[in-house]
Write an enzyme that holds these catalytic residues in place. Structure first.
Site: not given
Length: 295
Positions: A64-65, A95, A170, A245
């Protein structure tokens, strides 16, 4: 294996296709009706909600975003935790920040569901080719369950530690990637301004101590690496908005840990300026355009 796959965007869709090719039965959900129609043609069962997708499955995967989407997909009244059976494992490949996945995992544990995190590296190309790197956070037992399935979508499956450590790996990696890309951009632009042939400069960097992935495989100067986004107008690849982001996640996590990330914060501001210029849809290597005169 009967798998629920929720989130069929630029990364999720090719990952899910690889699972279908590997012989798994998929129950899918996404807000995009056209992509659901495509997966129905591939033999997947289309669901009306995350809860319905999770019903009767042996594993739930989400991609998902952002953190808000992960929270809603798992915790809403029609979310995964309303449909999943106790004992069924789940993994989120989005992420997001480490604390969010830990919070959701704690709620899931209350109903006997083990949730881990497994963000990916490798971009859309890696998702399509099945060569992604998965950074997995969770218990050793949960990792052992996930690994055979993740190996059908990726090449490098790494157990990072407990829940949330996949996200830590990450965001640290991507912060470094942003910083290194800015360094290469500055060096290539400086060399050009001083009069050296950029191909010669790139060749020297890539056989000297400045060598790095951002220079060798993904050089931001057009024409240096034929396969890099710089050689196709900075289209495709990893969008600058996505990098922004991830830098936001890194700097916020650093703030909560009282850990200085001075270059990370500068990188965040440079990508924020790039977004403000209207270039957020370009590949993140287009940061070099801020160092070059306009044509």
């Amino acid at each position: 294996m009967n798998i629920a796959f929720i989130g069929l965007g630029n990364m999720g869709a090719p990952m899910a296709r690889n699972l279908i090719r590997a012989g798994h039965a998929l129950q899918v959900f996404d807000l995009n009706k056209s992509v659901l129609a495509e997966f129905a043609e591939l033999g997947a069962q289309v669901s009306d909600s995350p809860a319905q997708a999770a019903q009767g499955t042996e594993l739930v995967i989400t991609m998902l975003p952002a953190a808000a989407h992960v929270r809603s997909v798992y915790l809403n009244d029609d979310g995964v935790l309303k449909g999943i059976s106790p004992g069924v494992p789940a993994v989120d490949c989005s992420t997001i920040d480490p604390q969010t996945i830990r919070d959701i995992a704690a709620v899931a544990a209350q109903q006997g569901v083990v949730l881990g995190d497994a963000p990916v590296s490798g971009g859309t190309g890696g998702a399509q080719a099945g060569t992604l790197t998965f950074m997995v956070g969770g218990s050793a037992g949960h990792f052992a369950v996930l690994k055979p399935v993740l190996e059908q979508m990726g090449r490098n499956i790494v157990h990072c530690g407990d829940v949330g450590t996949g996200q830590i790996a990450k965001i640290c990696n991507n912060m470094l990637l942003a910083i290194s890309m800015i360094g290469v951009a500055e060096s290539m632009a400086l060399g050009n301004a001083l009069g050296i042939d950029t191909e010669v400069l790139a060749g020297i960097i890539n056989t000297s101590t400045g060598r790095c992935w951002s220079s060798e495989a993904y050089n931001p100067w057009p024409g240096i690496v034929e396969s890099a986004p710089a050689s196709r107008g900075y289209s495709g690849g990893f969008g600058a908005e996505l990098m922004l982001k991830d830098l936001g996640l890194a700097t916020e996590a650093a703030r909560s840990a009282h850990q200085p990330v001075i270059l990370g914060a500068v990188a965040q501001q440079l990508y924020q300026a790039m977004s403000l210029r209207g270039d957020g849809g370009k590949d993140f290597s287009a940061i070099i355009e801020g160092y070059r005169p306009k044509a």
